[in-house]
Design an enzyme around this catalytic site. Structure first.
Site, PDB file in Angstrom:
ATOM      1  N   GLY A  24       1.041  -1.221  -0.039  1.00  0.00           N
ATOM      2  CA  GLY A  24       0.035  -0.113  -0.001  1.00  0.00           C
ATOM      3  C   GLY A  24       0.874   1.315  -0.064  1.00  0.00           C
ATOM      4  N   ARG A  85       1.019  -4.983  -4.742  1.00  0.00           N
ATOM      5  CA  ARG A  85       1.114  -6.067  -3.872  1.00  0.00           C
ATOM      6  C   ARG A  85       1.346  -7.379  -4.775  1.00  0.00           C
ATOM      7  NH1 ARG A  85      -0.567  -4.160   1.157  1.00  0.00           N
ATOM      8  NH2 ARG A  85      -2.330  -2.334   0.934  1.00  0.00           N
ATOM      9  N   ASP A 116       5.076  -4.560   6.175  1.00  0.00           N
ATOM     10  CA  ASP A 116       5.632  -5.834   6.633  1.00  0.00           C
ATOM     11  C   ASP A 116       5.702  -6.948   5.513  1.00  0.00           C
ATOM     12  OD1 ASP A 116       3.013  -6.031   6.399  1.00  0.00           O
ATOM     13  OD2 ASP A 116       2.543  -7.001   8.483  1.00  0.00           O
ATOM     14  N   THR A 139       4.500   2.835   5.399  1.00  0.00           N
ATOM     15  CA  THR A 139       3.203   2.241   5.432  1.00  0.00           C
ATOM     16  C   THR A 139       2.404   3.221   6.373  1.00  0.00           C
ATOM     17  OG1 THR A 139       1.587   0.544   6.383  1.00  0.00           O
ATOM     18  CG2 THR A 139       4.147   0.784   7.323  1.00  0.00           C
ATOM     19  N   ASP A 141       0.415   2.222   8.592  1.00  0.00           N
ATOM     20  CA  ASP A 141      -0.199   1.825   9.511  1.00  0.00           C
ATOM     21  C   ASP A 141       0.665   1.885  10.929  1.00  0.00           C
ATOM     22  OD1 ASP A 141      -2.164   0.831   8.097  1.00  0.00           O
ATOM     23  OD2 ASP A 141      -1.336  -1.067   7.603  1.00  0.00           O
ATOM     24  N   ASP A 143       2.887  -0.158  11.924  1.00  0.00           N
ATOM     25  CA  ASP A 143       2.865  -1.318  12.679  1.00  0.00           C
ATOM     26  C   ASP A 143       4.164  -2.055  12.429  1.00  0.00           C
ATOM     27  OD1 ASP A 143       2.523  -1.947  10.008  1.00  0.00           O
ATOM     28  OD2 ASP A 143       0.598  -3.462  10.358  1.00  0.00           O
ATOM     29  N   ARG A 185      -5.935  -2.821   9.409  1.00  0.00           N
ATOM     30  CA  ARG A 185      -6.565  -4.360   9.361  1.00  0.00           C
ATOM     31  C   ARG A 185      -6.314  -4.919  10.728  1.00  0.00           C
ATOM     32  NH1 ARG A 185      -6.745  -5.389   3.180  1.00  0.00           N
ATOM     33  NH2 ARG A 185      -4.490  -5.163   3.181  1.00  0.00           N
TER      34      ARG A 185
END
Ligand code: F6P
Length: 335
Positions: A24, A85, A116, A139, A141, A143, A185
Site C-alpha cells: 500500500g 502487492r 511488513d 506504511t 499503519d 505497525d 486491518r
C-alpha cells in the site's frame, strides 16, 4: 530533526543500486525515493528506479535515475515509482529470477520501501541471494517493529483528523452519533492516535474485543453528564470487511442511531506532512550510507530521535504492538 549515525561510507560502496516502493502506498514514499537518489548520486553510485514494486522487478521494468528524476516530488503524495502487492514474490523461484535480473544489470543492492509484507520479501531476497537488501518502513499503519514512526503514518493521522473535525460539526448540529472507520486491518495505531486527537467518545481497535455494552453505557453516561447525545466513535477497519456496519447494527439494538462514515483510501493519499517529508528524506539518504558501510538484511528506522538499524528478521518476527498504556489513556480521556 534526527540524529544521523556516523558511518564509514567508503567500506563497501556498490557501483549501482536499485530502489522500489511496494505494498500500500504511503505519503512520504516520494521524499524517501528522492533521499535515496540524491544520496547515492552524491556517493557516485548509479541508481535504478524499479516500477511497480516487486512486480516490476521480476520483469526487469527499471530505469536509470538522475537528480532531475526526483525534482519537485518531495511534496507529492503517492509514489513516482508506483506500487503493487506482488503475490508472485512469495515463490522462491521468482525471487531467484529477480536476483538474476539485478545481477545482469550490474545492480549490487536493492532498497525496498514498504510495509511488513514488502519487508518480508526484502529479507528473503537478502537471505537467498548475493544481492544486498535494505528496507525502509513505508506504511500508514505504523505497525513495523524497529521504528517509532513509519513513513506516512503522521500524514494519514492528520488526513483522518481533518475529515473527522468536519464530521464533528455536523454531528453536533444534528446531535448524531457517527462511527468513523479508519484504516488498520491488523493494528489500531491510526485509530488510537486519531481517537485521542479528535476527542472521540470511544475507540475500537483490532487488538481488543468490541464491547457494545460498554460503548452504549459510555454514550448514556455522556448524556447524563450534560455532554449531549452527539458523538464520534473511531473504528479501525479490522481484518473482516463490514465490521463498522456490524457494530452500527449492534448499537441500533441498544437504541442508538449511528451513522457510518468510512474514510478509506483518502488516508493513503495527499501531500506528505512536514514530519513525514523529514523522516522519509533522512531515512532514504541514511539507507545509502548504511549500504556503503557494508550493511545487509536490515531495516533503517528511527528510535528516540536517532536513525538506527534493525535486522529484517527481527522486524518481521517481532511486529510492533499497540502500547496498552496508551490505549487505556485514550479511553480515560473520553470519560
Ligand atoms: O497497508 C496499508 C493499508 O492502507 C492498510 O491500512 C489497509 O488495511 C490496506 O492497506 C488496504 O489495502 P488495499 O488498498 O490493498 O485494499
Amino acid at each position: 530533526m534526527y540524529e544521523i549515525p556516523t558511518l564509514d561510507t567508503s567500506y563497501q560502496k556498490p557501483a549501482a543500486i536499485a530502489v522500489l516502493t511496494s505494498g500500500g502506498d504511503s505519503p512520504g514514499m516520494n521524499p524517501a525515493i528522492r533521499g535515496v537518489v540524491r544520496a547515492a548520486l552524491h556517493q557516485g553510485i548509479k541508481v535504478f528506479g524499479i516500477n511497480k514494486g516487486y512486480s516490476g522487478l521480476i520483469i526487469g521494468d527499471m530505469w536509470e535515475m538522475n537528480s532531475a528524476s526526483v525534482t519537485n516530488i518531495v511534496q507529492r503524495g503517492g509514489t513516482l515509482l508506483k506500487s503493487d502487492r506482488c503475490l508472485a514474490f512469495k515463490d522462491p523461484a521468482v525471487r531467484h529470477q529477480a536476483a538474476e535480473i539485478l545481477r545482469e544489470k550490474g545492480i549490487e543492492a536493492l532498497l525496498v520501501i514498504g510495509g511488513d509484507g514488502s519487508l518480508t520479501g526484502a529479507h528473503l531476497l537478502a537471505r537467498e541471494s548475493d544481492i544486498r537488501v535494505l528496507g525502509l518502513p513505508g506504511t500508514i499503519d505504523n505497525d513495523i517493529y524497529g521504528t517509532d514512526d513509519t513513513i506516512g503514518f503522521d500524514t494519514a493521522v492528520n488526513t483522518a483528523l481533518e475529515a473527522i473535525d468536519k464530521i464533528r460539526d455536523t454531528a453536533l448540529s444534528h446531535e448524531s452519533l457517527f462511527l468513523v472507520e479508519v484504516m488498520g486491518r491488523n493494528s489500531g495505531f491510526i485509530a488510537t492516535h486519531v481517537g485521542i486527537a479528535c476527542g472521540a467518545e470511544m475507540i475500537v481497535v483490532p487488538e481488543y474485543e468490541v464491547q457494545v455494552d460498554a460503548i452504549s453505557f459510555q454514550l448514556a453516561n455522556n448524556r447524563a453528564q450534560g455532554k449531549g447525545s452527539s458523538g464520534i466513535i473511531v473504528v479501525a477497519e479490522g481484518p473482516v470487511p463490514g465490521l463498522t456496519y456490524n457494530l452500527a447494527r449492534q448499537l441500533e439494538q441498544h437504541e442508538q442511531k449511528p451513522k457510518v462514515c468510512i474514510l478509506g483510501h483518502i488516508q493513503r493519499g495527499g501531500s506528505p506532512s512536514g514530519h513525514d517529508r523529514i523522516l522519509a528524506s533522512c531515512l532514504g539518504a541514511s539507507a545509502v550510507d548504511y549500504l556503503c558501510a557494508g550493511y545487509n538484511d536490515i531495516m533503517i528506522g528511527v528510535r528516540q530521535g536517532k536513525i538506527t538499524e534493525t535486522p529484517l528478521q527481527q522486524v518481521i518476527e517481532k511486529g510492533k504492538q499497540l502500547d496498552p498504556a496508551l490505549f487505556q489513556r485514550a479511553l480515560l480521556l473520553h470519560k
